[in-house]
Design a protein around this motif. Structure first.
Motif, PDB file in Angstrom:
ATOM      1  N   ASN A 259      -2.040   4.407  -9.893  1.00 20.37           N
ATOM      2  CA  ASN A 259      -0.915   2.963 -10.432  1.00 20.37           C
ATOM      3  C   ASN A 259       0.225   2.666 -11.034  1.00 20.37           C
ATOM      4  O   ASN A 259       0.910   2.054 -10.500  1.00 20.37           O
TER       5      ASN A 259
ATOM      6  N   THR B 105       0.705  -0.995   0.226  1.00 23.11           N
ATOM      7  CA  THR B 105       0.604  -0.104  -0.519  1.00 23.11           C
ATOM      8  C   THR B 105       1.066   1.473   0.303  1.00 23.11           C
ATOM      9  O   THR B 105       1.834   1.662   1.339  1.00 23.11           O
TER      10      THR B 105
ATOM     11  N   THR C 280     -11.172  -4.007  -3.290  1.00 26.26           N
ATOM     12  CA  THR C 280      -9.967  -5.196  -3.709  1.00 26.26           C
ATOM     13  C   THR C 280     -10.253  -6.088  -2.373  1.00 26.26           C
ATOM     14  O   THR C 280     -10.183  -7.270  -2.572  1.00 26.26           O
TER      15      THR C 280
ATOM     16  N   MET D  16      -5.904  -2.843  -7.458  1.00 28.08           N
ATOM     17  CA  MET D  16      -5.974  -1.943  -7.686  1.00 28.08           C
ATOM     18  C   MET D  16      -5.316  -1.091  -8.764  1.00 28.08           C
ATOM     19  O   MET D  16      -4.434  -0.426  -8.342  1.00 28.08           O
TER      20      MET D  16
ATOM     21  N   ASP E 194      -8.235   6.410   0.923  1.00 27.68           N
ATOM     22  CA  ASP E 194      -8.554   4.904   0.173  1.00 27.68           C
ATOM     23  C   ASP E 194      -8.111   3.822   0.944  1.00 27.68           C
ATOM     24  O   ASP E 194      -8.633   3.455   1.018  1.00 27.68           O
ATOM     25  N   ASP E 195      -6.998   4.278   0.800  1.00 29.50           N
ATOM     26  CA  ASP E 195      -5.250   3.422   1.445  1.00 29.50           C
ATOM     27  C   ASP E 195      -6.015   2.614   3.018  1.00 29.50           C
ATOM     28  O   ASP E 195      -6.100   1.786   3.115  1.00 29.50           O
TER      29      ASP E 195
ATOM     30  N   ASP F  28      -9.603   1.197  -3.356  1.00 28.60           N
ATOM     31  CA  ASP F  28      -9.348   0.272  -3.045  1.00 28.60           C
ATOM     32  C   ASP F  28      -9.837  -0.663  -1.943  1.00 28.60           C
ATOM     33  O   ASP F  28      -9.392  -1.167  -2.302  1.00 28.60           O
TER      34      ASP F  28
ATOM     35  N   ALA G 279      -9.086   1.200   3.318  1.00 28.04           N
ATOM     36  CA  ALA G 279      -8.896  -0.957   2.733  1.00 28.04           C
ATOM     37  C   ALA G 279      -8.291  -1.247   3.615  1.00 28.04           C
ATOM     38  O   ALA G 279      -8.743  -2.549   4.478  1.00 28.04           O
TER      39      ALA G 279
ATOM     40  N   THR H 115     -14.291   1.096  -9.731  1.00 31.98           N
ATOM     41  CA  THR H 115     -14.109   1.246  -7.993  1.00 31.98           C
ATOM     42  C   THR H 115     -14.182   2.490  -7.529  1.00 31.98           C
ATOM     43  O   THR H 115     -13.859   3.111  -6.656  1.00 31.98           O
TER      44      THR H 115
ATOM     45  N   ILE I  56      -2.347  -2.635  -3.972  1.00 33.13           N
ATOM     46  CA  ILE I  56      -3.038  -1.301  -3.879  1.00 33.13           C
ATOM     47  C   ILE I  56      -2.124   0.074  -4.053  1.00 33.13           C
ATOM     48  O   ILE I  56      -2.616   1.055  -3.564  1.00 33.13           O
ATOM     49  N   GLY I  57      -0.965  -0.097  -5.082  1.00 30.07           N
ATOM     50  CA  GLY I  57      -0.402   1.505  -5.218  1.00 30.07           C
ATOM     51  C   GLY I  57       0.221   1.297  -6.130  1.00 30.07           C
ATOM     52  O   GLY I  57       0.215   0.148  -6.364  1.00 30.07           O
TER      53      GLY I  57
END
Length: 324
Positions: free
Chosen positions: A196, A43, A264, A172, A50-51, A261, A54, A222, A146-147
């Motif tokens: 990303n 991440t 996912t 994501m 949003d991280d 994110d 998640a 998303t 997610i990054g």
């Protein structure tokens, strides 16, 4: 009379044996709970919000066994400090955090939260940590990316054979038919380079060529808006997770988050939220993720229902049950 008692005793014994036999048979064939999915979450927490949402969903999900978190892109050490605090504040300080290679500076909006506690933890290198976990459990670990895919590219460069022993990568990233702001309320502007992928297209290309199963959740599915009503439901709950999210949200400093994110994590927990279809994806040097002819190299979710997602997400965070 004595004979009657003997017959009754024998009848009782026979019934008991039959009942016990049924019990053993039922025990032998009773379904067992599925073992938790082993995951590592990679991440860039701390820039967008949003991280954090998640991570909170993952921590609230007993279906997942989180082997660790790894940080990617920008100030990866500061991101690790943020995770250290978030995990401590929510009762998960035992989960390890590993640090990826730092890259160019980014807009780290949640720095005050990250720096609020003394820096006491030592952090392993992210690529080395993930590869070691794969060796310990080959073909059993799902990497949730997610990054930007900096750590993924580093692992493929370092040890492609071990990387191929991942169970899958859930990503994501990408923009297939829709770009930022294409929300069904107006004209569709079409695909764009998504953050990303844009920040490391070379690593995205390596991932799609690696042979590891890839499950892609792009902008198409998303762009999930956490509006004012939904935020109020979460933030007034007052549990450790929602309190941490409220602090991070206000430090983020904008109004309506888009929860890219968390889909996912939600998809892993409830695949019907985002139906996948096989597509061949080509990543170009400008960060576009384009369809092309040929054998599929990814499963891609091109649409989702925002309300169905939030009907799953919000109750999970509001639950009084332990997170893991």
């Amino acid at each position: 009379m004595k004979l009657t008692r003997i017959l009754l005793s024998l009848l009782f014994l026979a019934c008991s044996v039959a009942v016990c036999g049924r019990c053993f048979a039922q025990a032998a064939f009773a379904p067992t709970a599925a073992a938790p999915e082993q995951v590592i979450i990679d991440t860039d927490i701390g820039d967008d919000i949003d991280d954090a949402f998640a991570v909170a969903l993952a921590l609230r999900s007993p279906e997942l066994r989180i082997l660790g978190f790894t940080t990617t892109f920008g100030d990866t050490a500061l991101r690790a400090k943020l995770l250290d605090r978030l995990l401590a504040d929510t009762g998960h300080a035992e989960i390890p955090v590993a640090v990826g290679v730092p890259t160019k500076a980014t807009s780290f909006t949640q720095q005050r939260y990250a720096l609020a506690r003394p820096d006491t933890k030592q952090h392993e290198n992210a690529a080395g940590f993930i590869l070691r976990q794969i060796r310990n459990a080959p073909h059993q670990i799902t990497l949730i990316a997610i990054g930007p895919l900096v750590n993924v590219g580093a692992m493929i460069d370092k040890d492609p054979a071990t990387f191929r022993k991942l169970k899958r990568v859930v990503l994501m990233g990408g923009s297939i038919d829709r770009g930022y702001g294409d929300l069904d309320y107006g004209p569709v502007h079409g695909p764009q380079p998504e953050w990303n992928i844009l920040n490391d297209p070379t690593s995205a290309q390596k991932l799609l060529d690696s042979g590891v199963p890839v499950y892609m959740l792009p902008l198409d599915s998303t762009q999930l808006k956490l509006d004012e009503v939904k935020r109020a439901l979460l933030f007034r709950q007052g549990n450790a997770y929602t309190d941490a999210l409220a602090v991070l949200y206000f430090q983020w400093g904008q109004q309506t988050p888009t929860l890219f994110d968390p889909m996912t994590i939600a998809w892993l927990l409830k695949p019907s939220l985002c139906e996948m279809e096989p597509i061949r994806i080509r990543v170009d040097d400008k960060g576009f993720t384009r369809r092309e002819a040929g054998a599929p190299n990814a499963q891609v979710c091109l649409s989702s229902n925002s309300e169905e997602f939030f009907r799953f997400y919000i109750p999970r965070l509001l639950s009084a049950e332990p997170g893991r």
